[in-house]
Structures are given as structure tokens and as C-alpha cells.
Design an enzyme around this catalytic site. Sequence first.
Site, short mmCIF file in Angstrom:
data_model
loop_
_atom_site.label_atom_id
_atom_site.label_comp_id
_atom_site.label_asym_id
_atom_site.label_seq_id
_atom_site.Cartn_x
_atom_site.Cartn_y
_atom_site.Cartn_z
N CYS A 62 -75.57 16.81 17.77
CA CYS A 62 -75.95 15.39 18.14
C CYS A 62 -76.65 15.45 17.00
CB CYS A 62 -76.96 15.61 19.73
SG CYS A 62 -78.57 16.26 19.75
N ALA A 65 -80.02 17.48 16.08
CA ALA A 65 -79.17 18.44 16.11
C ALA A 65 -79.02 18.34 13.88
CB ALA A 65 -77.85 19.05 16.40
N ARG A 96 -81.01 28.43 12.76
CA ARG A 96 -79.97 28.85 11.99
C ARG A 96 -80.03 29.69 10.92
NH1 ARG A 96 -79.01 24.35 8.55
NH2 ARG A 96 -77.03 24.29 8.47
N HIS A 195 -77.59 13.61 10.16
CA HIS A 195 -77.95 14.20 8.46
C HIS A 195 -77.97 12.47 7.95
CE1 HIS A 195 -74.36 17.14 9.32
NE2 HIS A 195 -75.21 17.63 9.90
S1 SF4 Z 1 -80.17 17.81 22.49
FE1 SF4 Z 1 -81.95 16.80 22.88
S2 SF4 Z 1 -82.16 14.39 21.53
FE2 SF4 Z 1 -79.34 16.26 20.84
S3 SF4 Z 1 -78.50 15.13 22.89
FE3 SF4 Z 1 -79.59 16.57 24.09
S4 SF4 Z 1 -81.07 15.41 24.58
FE4 SF4 Z 1 -80.32 14.01 23.39
#
Ligand code: SF4
Lengths: 493, 71
Positions: A62, A65, A96, A195
Site C-alpha cells: 500500500c 508501505a 527491509r 513513493h
Molecule cells: S497496512 Fe495500514 S496503511 Fe496500509 S492499507 Fe493496511 S491499514 Fe492501510
Amino acid sequence: MAKMTQEETQALIQEVLEVYPEKAKKDRAKHLAANDQSVEQSKKCITSNRKSQPGVMTVRGCAYAGSRGVVWGPVKDMVHISHGPVGCGQYSRAGRRNYYVGHTGVDTFGTMNFTSDFQEKDIVFGGDKKLDKLIDEINELFPLVKGISVQSECPIGLIGDDIEAVSKKKTKELEKPVVPVRCEGFRGVSQSLGHHIANDALRDWVLSNRDGDNSFESTPYDVAILGDYNIGGDAWSSRILLEEMGLRVVAMWSGDGTLPEMELTSKVKLNLVHCYRSINYITRHMEEKYGIPWMEYNLFGPTKIAESLRAIAARFDETIQANAEKVIAKYQAEYEAVVAKYKPRLEGKKVMLYVGGLRPRHIIGAYEDLGMEVVGTGYEFAHNDDYDRTMKEMGNATLLYDDVTGYELEEFVKRLKPDLIGSGIKEKYVFQKMGVPFRQMHSWDYSGPYHGYDGFAIFARDMDMTINNPCWNRMQAPWLQSSESSAAQQAAA
Amino acid sequence: MPNVMIRRRDDGNLLFYVAKKDMEETIASVETDTADTWGGEVALTDGSRWYIDPISPPPSFPTTLRFKRAD
Ligand code: SF4
């Protein structure tokens, strides 16, 4: 297996797509292609950066991330708050392998997880007050922190918290940059937008902090490394080559990077971009605002390293150009020995890759240096401009797959029968259980570095010990084996 | 009216980059490209055509400009 023709690759794609319902088939067909080097624009044959189909298995991440994990995370002297519930940060903590030097918890914070740990009441009443308090706490507990970034998780955008206002207020109070990043996970189709959002936040809150301050003594040889996250020490094995050439590396974005380094980047003479996908936005901005040119380079495998070092040197004077030749000559015996040792063991082996930002095209040269061939490659979150660059590197009629689904990748592997797959942790055990040698190419499978001449030696060793590992002859239970195959195995062992 | 960043490539050609669309194309021709004016209709190598009111003096690249679609 002989080289495939364009038609055979197309037929393979069609066959694999057969099981999908009509609509999904039509959509997925656009993301799969047989490479054709004569096509100038990738968008004519492959679609990318689109929403994944519901119901398929995708390995994308996402936006949070992309920002917290990739671009901001490695900035070691800042605290990055995973703002929202605890899970997003905790489950990705220190995953990472961006190496750094420093005392964690004192002056560096890379592998720690800071979160505002949202509870129901924060969702209902808003979390701005909590954020304010949390920032004070961080500054008190970790007085050496140089700055703080607020990485929004999904709920922040949904409940409409004003993290910008809190950040502005705290920046003044603490006299340290507090950077709000609007990288809620639901934005965009993959980590790629994260990014971009991270780059924009750096542009708006960090990059211009030292404009007008000329106390930094620059030299004509100042460069910055961008888009190297120091996975397993990659940025270090790159940096030494540049330094041996006589360049001065002022900043690393963002592997082993620091906030002051990033603030000084506007003073360099040339920006060197390794991962184009995750960092090109800020380099384009620096080119426009500060007139700093940028170029892409590739430090995987001796062929590409020599090409890149020469191309970088060409931007400077003759001393640097002569130095580049000296550096290449210095390591020649070393990398020739690596090739001499491993090429006979790896020659002709076929590889399929499915990774992230730059590796599906950058590593091809390193495999070719070892006599191996990449027969299929693809990205989780690339855009058109990445495929434009990839199509030149890949052979004709090789397979390209964008945001490939779990099913498709498995089927392609069954048909193409590669000797090695390079992808991530989510793919690893599926393919190992199918009996195919596998390397994680995000984290270097806990090895590395792979950049530079030092990295190449490690890369070659790792590929050899994976492909030629005796375990692959032992995929069948002994009582199911015919007598010849067990005799052959005994001989091999 | 997308925001377009124009930059000069190593080979001297101009690149037309639209961040929102991941579009990175080479400029094939510019209607007016003289010492004191730059702009008008801009044709890209992918065949698309864009328009910008001529600017004088010519801008220095890289720079971000707003273009309209010409077709
Ligand atoms: S990891 Fe957290 S920020 Fe990313 S989609 Fe899931 S809930 Fe949303």
C-alpha cells in the site's frame, strides 16, 4: 527448452488466461506481453499501474508501505511515526534490511517501531492531541532525534485528522522538522503512489531547509546517490566505487541516510539515480529548481558497472574519467575470477524474475555476466516508463508480466521451467515446494550486498549455492524413486 | 490542461513529461522555436499534439509549463 518465438509466447499467455471469466481475462491480457524490442513505447503492448482485479492474488503493498517502508524508513536519524493502529508498522518492522551505522535508540532509529497505537476513542474523537503528545514524548526520550515524520495509516485520512497543523506547530516548538506525510494505504493502486507522496513531502518539508545557507563547502565533485536503500549494504558497496573515482558522495537517499544529508542534496553537482521508480520525482524537481542534472545508473554485474562508471565519469573532467578506468582495472582480476569460477556452473541456466522498482531490469546484466538468461520478468508496481526501459534489456519474445497474479506466475513457471526464480517472500515457499530453486530478490534472501564489484561476488556465490544445491535432487521420497534415479543421486551426493 | 515538465535529454532532444500520467515522450517538433519565442503547437513522437501560447523570451529547461491538447 529452445528459445520461444513471439507466437509461442503469445500462445502461452492465451492458454494461461483461459481459466479466467471473460472480463477478468480481457483485463489481465493487457498486463501480459511477449517482449518485442522493436516497440518503442511499452504502452502499446503492456498496461501497468492499474488497480488489481478483485479476487486474484496480488503481492502489491500500500501507499503507506511505499512511504514509511521504502523512502522514509531508512532515514536513520529521524523517528517515523506509524500514525494510526499498531499493526501496519509492527508487522513490517525492520523487514527491509536497510543497513545503517549508529546506536539504535540513541542517535539512530532505523529498526524501531513508533506508533500512535490508535484505539476506538482516537477514531471517534480524533488523534491530533495524541499525536502532539507523542511527538513531545519522542523528543524527550530520544533527544538526539533530528526530525520526525508522521506516516499516515488508513484511518487518518478517513477521520480527517489535521496532521499538517500539528506538524507545523511541533516544528516550531521543537525547532526540528516534523513532516506530515499523507500516505494513507488506500491512496493509489500500489506502493508506488506512496513513493510519490513521500517524494512530495521531502520536496515540501525537507529539501529547501538550507536554501540561502551557504556554509556548506561544496566541491566540483559532489554527487548524491538516490534510490539506493542499502539493502544488505548495497549503498556502501556502491559508494566506495564512486569515492575511489574521486567523487564525493554528499548524500545517500535514503539507505543509511540522514536528514542533514538530504537537506544538503540541493548543493550537489549531479544526482545519481539507482531506483528510478521510487525517487525520480524529487530528482526531476531538483533539476528544475536547482539545475542539478540527474542520470540513471546500474551497479549490478561487471558489464553494467563498467558502463555506468564510465557514463558517470563522462559528466566530469578527465581526471575522473581516468580514475574510472583505474577503478575498473583494479577490480578486473577480482571479477574475472568470479566469472571464471561460477560461469561454468551456471552457464545456460534460465531465470524468471518478479520484483519491485528497478531489479526486474537492472539485474539482467549480472545474470548475463554469469552466462545465464532471463526468460521472464515483471514488476509489482511499475509504470509505463519502467517498461520502456525494460524492453530494451530483455530478449525478444521473452515474457513480461505486470502485477502478475499468484496463479499466472505458477502457470508460467510450470511451462517455462526456469532453473531459478527471483522474487519475494510471498512467492518463495510456493516455488520451493514445487521444487524450483528460489532466491528472494527484495531482501537478497538475508544476504547481500549485491551492488558493485564486491556485491557481484556475493551474488554469484548465492546463485550458485541455490541452483546447484543438492537438495533439488531429493524432491522425491526415497520409496517412490526408481532404482536408477537413486543411483544417480548417490553418485551426485 | 496538464502540468508538463520539459527537460533536455542527453542527446539534445526535449522530453515531455506528465507526472500524473507517467507519460515521458520525446518532442518531435515545436511550431515556433526561435531565439526570442518558444511555443505554439508541439508534436510528440507518439503522434499526439499539444498547444501552449508562445513564450518570449524562450524558457530555460527544465521547467514546468501548462499545455492544452491541440486535437
Ligand atoms: S497496512 Fe495500514 S496503511 Fe496500509 S492499507 Fe493496511 S491499514 Fe492501510
